[in-house]
Design an enzyme around this catalytic site. Structure first.
Site, short mmCIF file in Angstrom:
data_model
loop_
_atom_site.label_atom_id
_atom_site.label_comp_id
_atom_site.label_asym_id
_atom_site.label_seq_id
_atom_site.Cartn_x
_atom_site.Cartn_y
_atom_site.Cartn_z
N ASP A 12 24.00 -16.67 -30.76
CA ASP A 12 22.64 -16.50 -30.22
C ASP A 12 21.84 -17.74 -30.61
O ASP A 12 22.24 -18.51 -31.50
CB ASP A 12 21.98 -15.22 -30.75
CG ASP A 12 20.83 -14.77 -29.83
OD1 ASP A 12 20.52 -15.46 -28.85
OD2 ASP A 12 20.23 -13.70 -30.11
N GLY A 47 6.41 -18.00 -18.90
CA GLY A 47 5.31 -17.07 -19.07
C GLY A 47 5.24 -16.09 -17.92
O GLY A 47 5.34 -16.51 -16.76
N CYS A 99 8.78 -32.05 -33.60
CA CYS A 99 8.09 -31.08 -34.45
C CYS A 99 9.11 -30.02 -34.83
O CYS A 99 9.67 -29.34 -33.96
CB CYS A 99 6.92 -30.42 -33.73
SG CYS A 99 6.16 -29.13 -34.76
N ASN A 137 -0.89 -25.98 -20.97
CA ASN A 137 0.24 -25.44 -21.72
C ASN A 137 0.13 -25.96 -23.15
O ASN A 137 0.11 -27.17 -23.36
CB ASN A 137 1.57 -25.90 -21.08
CG ASN A 137 2.79 -25.56 -21.93
OD1 ASN A 137 3.81 -26.23 -21.84
ND2 ASN A 137 2.72 -24.53 -22.76
N GLY A 138 0.09 -25.06 -24.11
CA GLY A 138 0.02 -25.47 -25.52
C GLY A 138 -1.03 -24.69 -26.26
O GLY A 138 -1.63 -23.75 -25.71
N CYS A 195 3.59 -21.13 -21.60
CA CYS A 195 3.05 -21.41 -20.27
C CYS A 195 3.85 -22.47 -19.50
O CYS A 195 4.42 -23.38 -20.09
CB CYS A 195 1.59 -21.85 -20.27
SG CYS A 195 0.50 -20.71 -21.12
N SER A 239 19.98 -17.27 -22.86
CA SER A 239 19.59 -18.51 -23.54
C SER A 239 20.70 -19.10 -24.42
O SER A 239 20.70 -20.30 -24.68
CB SER A 239 18.33 -18.27 -24.36
OG SER A 239 18.44 -17.06 -25.07
N CYS A 259 8.49 -25.00 -37.44
CA CYS A 259 8.95 -23.62 -37.62
C CYS A 259 10.16 -23.55 -38.55
O CYS A 259 10.49 -22.48 -39.06
CB CYS A 259 9.25 -22.97 -36.27
SG CYS A 259 10.48 -23.85 -35.28
N CYS A 270 8.37 -30.46 -29.37
CA CYS A 270 8.76 -29.16 -29.96
C CYS A 270 10.27 -28.95 -29.92
O CYS A 270 10.90 -28.96 -28.86
CB CYS A 270 8.08 -28.05 -29.16
SG CYS A 270 8.69 -26.41 -29.55
N CYS A 284 4.56 -20.75 -35.66
CA CYS A 284 4.20 -21.88 -34.80
C CYS A 284 2.72 -21.77 -34.48
O CYS A 284 2.24 -20.71 -34.10
CB CYS A 284 5.00 -21.84 -33.51
SG CYS A 284 4.52 -23.17 -32.39
N TYR A 314 15.44 -22.82 -27.38
CA TYR A 314 15.27 -21.59 -26.61
C TYR A 314 14.45 -21.74 -25.33
O TYR A 314 14.81 -21.20 -24.30
CB TYR A 314 14.59 -20.55 -27.50
CG TYR A 314 14.19 -19.30 -26.78
CD1 TYR A 314 15.14 -18.32 -26.48
CD2 TYR A 314 12.88 -19.10 -26.35
CE1 TYR A 314 14.78 -17.17 -25.80
CE2 TYR A 314 12.52 -17.96 -25.67
CZ TYR A 314 13.47 -16.99 -25.39
OH TYR A 314 13.11 -15.87 -24.72
P1 AMP Z 1 13.78 -11.31 -32.64
O1 AMP Z 1 14.05 -9.88 -32.35
O2 AMP Z 1 12.32 -11.54 -32.87
O3 AMP Z 1 14.60 -11.86 -33.76
O4 AMP Z 1 14.12 -12.09 -31.33
C1 AMP Z 1 15.08 -13.09 -31.26
C2 AMP Z 1 15.60 -13.16 -29.85
O5 AMP Z 1 14.52 -13.41 -28.96
C3 AMP Z 1 16.62 -14.26 -29.69
O6 AMP Z 1 17.73 -13.68 -29.05
C4 AMP Z 1 15.96 -15.29 -28.77
O7 AMP Z 1 16.82 -15.60 -27.69
C5 AMP Z 1 14.70 -14.63 -28.27
N1 AMP Z 1 13.51 -15.45 -28.58
C6 AMP Z 1 13.35 -16.32 -29.58
N2 AMP Z 1 12.12 -16.86 -29.54
C7 AMP Z 1 11.48 -16.31 -28.51
C8 AMP Z 1 10.18 -16.48 -27.94
N3 AMP Z 1 9.29 -17.31 -28.48
N4 AMP Z 1 9.86 -15.75 -26.86
C9 AMP Z 1 10.75 -14.90 -26.33
N5 AMP Z 1 11.99 -14.71 -26.82
C10 AMP Z 1 12.36 -15.40 -27.90
#
Ligand code: AMP
Length: 459
Positions: free
Chosen positions: A346, A29, A434, A103-104, A2, A284, A437, A237, A383, A243
């Site tokens: 990444d 969000g 924190c 938010n949280g 959020c 990102s 994760c 966090c 998380c 990210y």
């Molecule tokens: P995954 O397919 O679950 O491994 O997604 C990892 C990818 O999603 C990475 O390229 C991150 O940039 C992005 N990502 C990581 N955490 C989040 C999140 N909480 N919400 C949205 N995208 C995320």
């Protein structure tokens, strides 16, 4: 996650300023959004499912008159994806009405819910509503009520709240989610989850809202009230750096962009590789990719172009949608990849859905070798504090070794940034963050609230 904002702008339409601030926070969000505005007497609000651009228009904003506003963009973690969970929430007390945006994630919602009066009717299914009701049922001034809630609520909460004539902003005693304050050019203040919200409204960054601090903004100016945080250890966090936050935001005067750039440099030191080019998964990981290239001396290229109009894949609720999204989202720049040994930076691998598809895309585009470099350590634990990280069963690093993950992604090599390297890069102490994760140690999550740790997660 959020995004939240609060505006106190004497003589101006605060809702309009809140709208532009929220637009800069849309990455936090995309599920629903809302703004409530107060003109000294009445609070009016509008909220709906979807993106800000679809929810608000000139007429709706004009109806939200008044010099005080709070706004919210929602990314659901607890509570279902339905409009009744959209925020700001509107509540009534004997002091008058208030609007509330959170938010949280709270980690003792059930305990708190049990303290509410049996006659209290909860309409939403979120932890945020429980907190708003606690304020309703507390005694004393609004400041007293907020201070009382800060004593009992555990978990992550950065909150903006407006009454009919005042704006409040406060942060949990651990300081998990960010919140900062800026000054508006014609007088007044703006509070926002991230400082990137200040540019669009011409505000100047003043400082972070401190953990456990309550800000009260009235026609007489800004007051700061510190509550006791002695029993709470600081726990900003880590994932905000990795990210979540926008790279053009700063946290405690430290630029997120420069932190990510330094993570990339550090990653190149920890996991060098003979290759031809470095690219990043947009958006990102771009700063990290540029950092890796700078440290390694390899050229930085754009290997994938992202369709800016596709939302964050992670946010779509079901797994089927998520896997399709990857192809809709990225297109390779074949000329930069064909025949090349490519380092792909990444920011994280969470479930491990996206990465194998990216590796496959790059190979199809002609990459000769694909070397994955990740600017976070392996994410092995869920998380409980507001990031949609999935459960132990879903987290790839909770269930497989680095070599197994490499094999699953189809990459030629895989290197994760170390925890120590991450700390060096962002210039903070491990004790003030924190990193639950990454380590499974959460500063403010009761053991009863945590899911069972699989044996493999200890590997
Ligand atoms: P995954 O397919 O679950 O491994 O997604 C990892 C990818 O999603 C990475 O390229 C991150 O940039 C992005 N990502 C990581 N955490 C989040 C999140 N909480 N919400 C949205 N995208 C995320």
């Amino acid at each position: 996650m959020c995004g939240i904002t609060g505006v106190f702008a004497p003589g101006r339409d605060a809702a309009r300023l809140a709208y532009f601030a929220l637009y800069a926070l849309q990455h936090r969000g995309q599920e629903s959004a809302g703004i409530a505005a107060a003109d000294g007497g009445t609070i009016r609000s509008h909220k709906a499912m979807g993106l800000l651009s679809a929810i608000f228009d000139e007429d709706i904003l004009s109806d939200l008159s008044g010099h005080i506003a709070v706004g919210h963009t929602r990314y659901s973690t607890t509570g279902s994806s339905i409009v009744v969970n959209a925020q700001p929430l509107l509540e009534r007390t004997e002091l008058g009405d208030f609007a509330f945006a959170h938010n949280g994630n709270l980690t003792n919602t059930d305990d708190l819910r049990a303290t509410l009066s049996p006659t209290t009717v909860l309409q939403a299914t979120s932890d945020s509503e429980v907190m708003a009701k606690l304020i309703v049922e507390s005694k004393g001034t609004m400041l007293d009520r907020i201070a009382a809630v800060l004593k009992v609520a555990r978990g992550a909460y950065s909150i903006v709240l407006c009454t009919q004539d005042e704006l409040y902003a406060f942060r949990d005693p651990w300081g998990v989610r960010p919140l900062c304050i800026g000054t508006l050019p014609d007088g007044g203040y703006i509070v926002a989850s991230e400082s990137c919200a200040f540019g669009p409204v011409g505000a100047q960054y003043l400082r972070e809202v401190e953990r456990g601090e309550i800000l009260r903004i009235t026609g007489k100016g800004l007051e700061s009230h510190r509550t006791s945080v002695e029993s709470a250890i600081p726990a900003l966090c880590m994932f905000e750096y990795i990210y979540f936050s926008r790279p053009d935001s700063k946290l405690d005067e430290r630029s997120i962009y420069m932190a990510r750039y330094a993570m990339g440099r550090q990653l190149a030191k920890e996991h060098p590789i003979e290759a031809d080019v470095v690219m990043a998964v947009p958006d990102s990981a771009v700063a990290g990719g540029i950092g890796y290239a700078a440290e390694s001396g390899l050229p930085y290229v754009e290997g994938l172009i992202k369709n800016r109009y596709i939302g964050r894949t992670f946010i779509s609720p079901d797994q089927k949608m998520r896997s399709r999204d990857v192809h809709l989202k990225f297109n390779p720049v074949v000329e930069n990849l064909r025949g090349q040994r490519v380092v792909v930076v990444d920011d994280s691998i969470v479930r491990g859905t996206t990465t194998p598809r990216i590796v496959a895309l790059l190979r199809e585009a002609g990459a000769r070798e694909v070397h994955l470099r990740i600017t976070s350590p392996p994410i092995k634990h869920p998380c409980y504090l507001g990031v949609d990280m999935a459960t132990y069963d879903e987290l790839i690093a909770a269930n497989y070794t680095v070599e197994e993950i490499r094999a699953k992604t189809g990459a030629d090599s895989l290197g994760y940034l170390s925890l120590a390297g991450l700390m060096t890069a962002i210039g903070r102490e491990r004790e003030e963050m924190c990193v639950g994760c990454l380590t499974g140690e959460y500063p403010n999550v009761p053991a009863t609230h945590q899911t069972r740790v699989l044996a493999k997660a200890e590997i």
